[in-house]
Motif scaffolding. Structure first.
Motif, PDB file in Angstrom:
ATOM      1  N   ALA A 211       0.832  -1.217   0.000  1.00 30.96           N
ATOM      2  CA  ALA A 211       0.000   0.000   0.000  1.00 30.96           C
ATOM      3  C   ALA A 211       0.864   1.264   0.000  1.00 30.96           C
ATOM      4  N   CYS A 213       2.141   3.249   2.269  1.00 27.65           N
ATOM      5  CA  CYS A 213       1.680   4.365   3.102  1.00 27.65           C
ATOM      6  C   CYS A 213       2.800   5.384   3.327  1.00 27.65           C
ATOM      7  N   CYS A 216       3.591   8.551   0.701  1.00 31.14           N
ATOM      8  CA  CYS A 216       2.941   9.863   0.766  1.00 31.14           C
ATOM      9  C   CYS A 216       3.112  10.500   2.138  1.00 31.14           C
ATOM     10  N   HIS A 217       3.197   9.683   3.179  1.00 29.20           N
ATOM     11  CA  HIS A 217       3.209  10.233   4.538  1.00 29.20           C
ATOM     12  C   HIS A 217       4.620  10.510   5.063  1.00 29.20           C
ATOM     13  N   PRO A 250      -0.312  15.160   3.610  1.00 30.03           N
ATOM     14  CA  PRO A 250      -0.605  13.864   4.247  1.00 30.03           C
ATOM     15  C   PRO A 250      -0.074  13.918   5.687  1.00 30.03           C
ATOM     16  N   PRO A 251      -0.963  13.707   6.680  1.00 32.51           N
ATOM     17  CA  PRO A 251      -0.573  13.962   8.069  1.00 32.51           C
ATOM     18  C   PRO A 251       0.448  12.978   8.625  1.00 32.51           C
ATOM     19  N   ILE A 253       1.315  10.107  10.696  1.00 35.73           N
ATOM     20  CA  ILE A 253       0.488   8.959  11.114  1.00 35.73           C
ATOM     21  C   ILE A 253       1.235   8.074  12.114  1.00 35.73           C
ATOM     22  N   ARG A 261      -1.630  11.128  14.056  1.00 32.47           N
ATOM     23  CA  ARG A 261      -3.026  10.665  13.988  1.00 32.47           C
ATOM     24  C   ARG A 261      -3.250   9.393  14.792  1.00 32.47           C
ATOM     25  N   ARG A 273     -12.537   4.415  10.333  1.00 31.52           N
ATOM     26  CA  ARG A 273     -12.151   5.528   9.454  1.00 31.52           C
ATOM     27  C   ARG A 273     -11.896   5.013   8.035  1.00 31.52           C
ATOM     28  N   PHE A 274     -11.263   3.849   7.923  1.00 24.82           N
ATOM     29  CA  PHE A 274     -10.998   3.294   6.586  1.00 24.82           C
ATOM     30  C   PHE A 274     -12.285   2.838   5.908  1.00 24.82           C
ATOM     31  N   SER A 283      -9.243  14.125  -2.224  1.00 30.26           N
ATOM     32  CA  SER A 283      -8.029  13.655  -1.545  1.00 30.26           C
ATOM     33  C   SER A 283      -7.322  12.608  -2.409  1.00 30.26           C
ATOM     34  N   PRO A 284      -6.006  12.772  -2.599  1.00 24.83           N
ATOM     35  CA  PRO A 284      -5.259  11.816  -3.427  1.00 24.83           C
ATOM     36  C   PRO A 284      -5.086  10.444  -2.771  1.00 24.83           C
ATOM     37  N   MET A 285      -5.376  10.321  -1.479  1.00 27.90           N
ATOM     38  CA  MET A 285      -5.236   9.007  -0.844  1.00 27.90           C
ATOM     39  C   MET A 285      -6.290   8.072  -1.442  1.00 27.90           C
ATOM     40  N   TRP A 287      -8.647   6.197  -0.900  1.00 30.78           N
ATOM     41  CA  TRP A 287      -9.580   5.748   0.139  1.00 30.78           C
ATOM     42  C   TRP A 287     -10.560   4.714  -0.387  1.00 30.78           C
ATOM     43  N   PHE A 290      -8.745   1.422  -0.364  1.00 29.47           N
ATOM     44  CA  PHE A 290      -8.405   0.980   0.997  1.00 29.47           C
ATOM     45  C   PHE A 290      -9.656   0.647   1.819  1.00 29.47           C
ATOM     46  N   PRO A 318      -4.810  19.418   6.281  1.00 28.07           N
ATOM     47  CA  PRO A 318      -4.573  18.421   5.234  1.00 28.07           C
ATOM     48  C   PRO A 318      -4.608  18.966   3.804  1.00 28.07           C
TER      49      PRO A 318
HETATM   50  C1  HEC Z   1      -1.278   8.871  -2.552  1.00 26.71           C
HETATM   51  C2  HEC Z   1      -0.898   9.384  -1.261  1.00 26.71           C
HETATM   52  C3  HEC Z   1      -1.328   8.642  -0.018  1.00 26.71           C
HETATM   53  C4  HEC Z   1      -1.166   7.295   0.277  1.00 26.71           C
HETATM   54  C5  HEC Z   1      -0.563   6.197  -0.607  1.00 26.71           C
HETATM   55  C6  HEC Z   1      -1.661   7.119   1.604  1.00 26.71           C
HETATM   56  N1  HEC Z   1      -2.133   8.314   2.113  1.00 26.71           N
HETATM   57 FE1  HEC Z   1      -2.990   8.602   3.924  1.00 26.71          FE
HETATM   58  N2  HEC Z   1      -3.444  10.532   3.425  1.00 26.71           N
HETATM   59  C7  HEC Z   1      -3.019  11.162   2.283  1.00 26.71           C
HETATM   60  C8  HEC Z   1      -3.524  12.526   2.284  1.00 26.71           C
HETATM   61  C9  HEC Z   1      -3.309  13.559   1.198  1.00 26.71           C
HETATM   62  C10 HEC Z   1      -4.260  12.697   3.492  1.00 26.71           C
HETATM   63  C11 HEC Z   1      -4.991  13.973   3.956  1.00 26.71           C
HETATM   64  C12 HEC Z   1      -6.327  14.094   3.244  1.00 26.71           C
HETATM   65  C13 HEC Z   1      -7.345  13.097   3.721  1.00 26.71           C
HETATM   66  O1  HEC Z   1      -7.559  12.982   4.970  1.00 26.71           O
HETATM   67  O2  HEC Z   1      -7.929  12.394   2.867  1.00 26.71           O
HETATM   68  C14 HEC Z   1      -4.191  11.405   4.183  1.00 26.71           C
HETATM   69  C15 HEC Z   1      -4.796  11.142   5.410  1.00 26.71           C
HETATM   70  C16 HEC Z   1      -4.599   9.993   6.165  1.00 26.71           C
HETATM   71  C17 HEC Z   1      -5.115   9.770   7.498  1.00 26.71           C
HETATM   72  C18 HEC Z   1      -5.956  10.736   8.321  1.00 26.71           C
HETATM   73  C19 HEC Z   1      -7.418  10.580   7.974  1.00 26.71           C
HETATM   74  C20 HEC Z   1      -8.347  11.318   8.919  1.00 26.71           C
HETATM   75  O3  HEC Z   1      -9.494  11.532   8.510  1.00 26.71           O
HETATM   76  O4  HEC Z   1      -7.927  11.651  10.010  1.00 26.71           O
HETATM   77  C21 HEC Z   1      -4.709   8.508   7.882  1.00 26.71           C
HETATM   78  C22 HEC Z   1      -4.986   7.826   9.215  1.00 26.71           C
HETATM   79  C23 HEC Z   1      -3.945   7.955   6.781  1.00 26.71           C
HETATM   80  N3  HEC Z   1      -3.903   8.884   5.751  1.00 26.71           N
HETATM   81  C24 HEC Z   1      -3.350   6.717   6.791  1.00 26.71           C
HETATM   82  C25 HEC Z   1      -2.782   6.095   5.653  1.00 26.71           C
HETATM   83  C26 HEC Z   1      -2.385   4.698   5.613  1.00 26.71           C
HETATM   84  C27 HEC Z   1      -2.444   3.729   6.772  1.00 26.71           C
HETATM   85  C28 HEC Z   1      -1.953   4.461   4.336  1.00 26.71           C
HETATM   86  C29 HEC Z   1      -1.515   3.136   3.723  1.00 26.71           C
HETATM   87  C30 HEC Z   1      -2.483   2.044   3.866  1.00 26.71           C
HETATM   88  C31 HEC Z   1      -2.037   5.725   3.598  1.00 26.71           C
HETATM   89  N4  HEC Z   1      -2.563   6.680   4.430  1.00 26.71           N
HETATM   90  C32 HEC Z   1      -1.663   5.910   2.274  1.00 26.71           C
HETATM   91  C33 HEC Z   1      -2.278  10.609   1.260  1.00 26.71           C
HETATM   92  C34 HEC Z   1      -1.931   9.257   1.147  1.00 26.71           C
END
Ligand code: HEC
Ligand code: HEC
Length: 325
Positions: A211, A213, A216-217, A250-251, A253, A261, A273-274, A283-285, A287, A290, A318
């Motif tokens: 994944a 993570c 981006c983070h 990206p916060p 984590i 977070r 949350r997931f 949001s580019p994540m 979601w 996932f 964010p």
């Molecule tokens: C492509 C980039 C990207 C990837 C890959 C990514 N993230 Fe993120 N993530 C972000 C961004 C940008 C934000 C802030 C915007 C949002 O909350 O959607 C974020 C927000 C979050 C938050 C806060 C959400 C909240 O509502 O408080 C968590 C927890 C998190 N990511 C965990 C993960 C985990 C665990 C993985 C791997 C499984 C992952 N991220 C992969 C870009 C990414």
């Protein structure tokens, strides 16, 4: 005297520039054909294909880059869009296009052997022997998952979509001759069997090698991609090619109680949350992908992130509007 000096200095400079030019152009087509092929052959077993689908669609972000760019909205809302490639990255070193992963013979992977697809993912060497641009960071995929991914790709119906060749500008050519001249392989020997169950080990595998993570983070250099900040400590100024009016942060984590977070979420809240999917539009994540992950896998990722060194670092809100329209 001065004139002589200038002529001498001029010729030295000319030799350097010429030499540099020859060096750079001689290194544009380096081949790495000696890189071994992983022993991977596609399977038609439905359980193997289902695992491949899970990795490609729900955990690894393949479709985010290889999905049909004209079907972006469907992808974001969760559809399994065709992996026809053609998305272009316009970045300082040039213009680079994602490849067509469908089984079309001429424009896709139809003519590429299973083991060459596996080698591209594991060792960063393309089917034609060139070092691939380091966009794909899944070199640590386990042997069984690598086979599952290739098996799933083989089930993708052929779609003709010719993708243009990459365009390297002068900077891109220099980068290609130097920092990006060699293919990127795995940092440690990948496991033969992917770990399963809600353990820290499964979480490490998924977060680090599937994944991504961390990618981006964690703060990274925009030029080379090298990590420049603490792992999982958050980043700023992350841009999304489809939306240039905003940047993302990206916060953090990690489990730091104030700025991380995971310091504020327990395991059930993390899973919830997931399941909720994307909350901030755009949001580019990934979601939507996932949100479909197995519960054990989400718990595993939580447990792994809890085991990572906490980082005290606040990257701010964010998403930041750049005030453009
Ligand atoms: C492509 C980039 C990207 C990837 C890959 C990514 N993230 Fe993120 N993530 C972000 C961004 C940008 C934000 C802030 C915007 C949002 O909350 O959607 C974020 C927000 C979050 C938050 C806060 C959400 C909240 O509502 O408080 C968590 C927890 C998190 N990511 C965990 C993960 C985990 C665990 C993985 C791997 C499984 C992952 N991220 C992969 C870009 C990414
Ligand atoms: C961050 C964007 C990104 C992601 C995510 C991504 N790719 Fe790629 N992929 C690319 C780019 C860009 C290229 C072209 C690289 C080059 O030619 O140097 C490429 C090339 C390829 C190739 C062709 C290699 C060759 O022989 O020329 C295959 C196969 C491939 N990707 C499979 C995958 C699979 C499977 C996944 C998910 C597990 C994936 N990619 C995820 C961007 C991405």
């Amino acid at each position: 005297m001065l004139r002589k000096f200038l002529i001498a200095a001029g010729s030295v400079l000319a030799v350097i520039v010429l030499g540099g030019g020859v060096f750079v152009s001689a290194r544009q087509n380096l081949h790495f054909d000696d890189t071994p092929y992983p022993d991977v052959a596609a399977s038609t077993d439905s359980a193997v294909i289902a695992r491949g689908r899970y990795i490609v669609r729900d955990v690894a972000p393949c479709a985010g880059c290889h999905g049909d760019p004209s079907q972006r909205a469907s992808y974001v809302s969760g559809a399994d869009v065709p992996l026809v490639g053609g998305f272009s990255f316009d970045i300082p070193p040039g213009q680079f296009y994602t490849r067509n992963l469908t089984s079309d013979k001429e424009t896709g992977l139809g003519g590429v052997p299973d083991k060459a697809i596996a080698r591209a993912l594991r060792y960063g060497v393309g089917h034609d022997g060139r070092a691939l641009l380091p966009f794909m960071e899944m070199q640590g995929l386990a042997d069984d998952d690598l086979r599952a991914v290739v098996s799933y790709l083989r089930t993708q119906p052929p779609v003709r979509n010719p993708v243009p060749p990459h365009h390297y500008n002068v900077l891109g050519k220099v980068v290609r001759a130097t920092v990006l001249s060699k293919p990127v392989g795995p940092s440690a020997t990948p496991p033969a069997q992917s770990p399963r169950g809600a353990s820290v080990e499964t979480g490490r595998y998924l977060a680090e090698s599937v994944a991504l993570c961390w990618s981006c983070h964690t703060e990274r250099s925009q030029m080379t991609g090298a990590l420049t900040g603490p792992r999982y400590g958050g980043t700023t100024g992350f841009t999304e090619s489809y939306d240039t009016a905003r940047t993302w942060s990206p916060p953090n984590i990690t489990s730091d109680p104030e700025t991380g977070r995971l310091g504020k979420m327990n395991e059930d809240q993390f899973v919830a949350r997931f399941r909720q999917g994307r909350v901030i539009p755009g949001s580019p994540m990934p979601w939507q992908a996932f949100s479909r992950m197995d519960e054990d896998d989400l718990r595993a990722i939580y447990r792994y992130l809890k085991s990572v060194a906490p980082v005290k670092r606040d990257v701010g809100p964010p998403v930041v509007s750049l005030g453009k329209t």
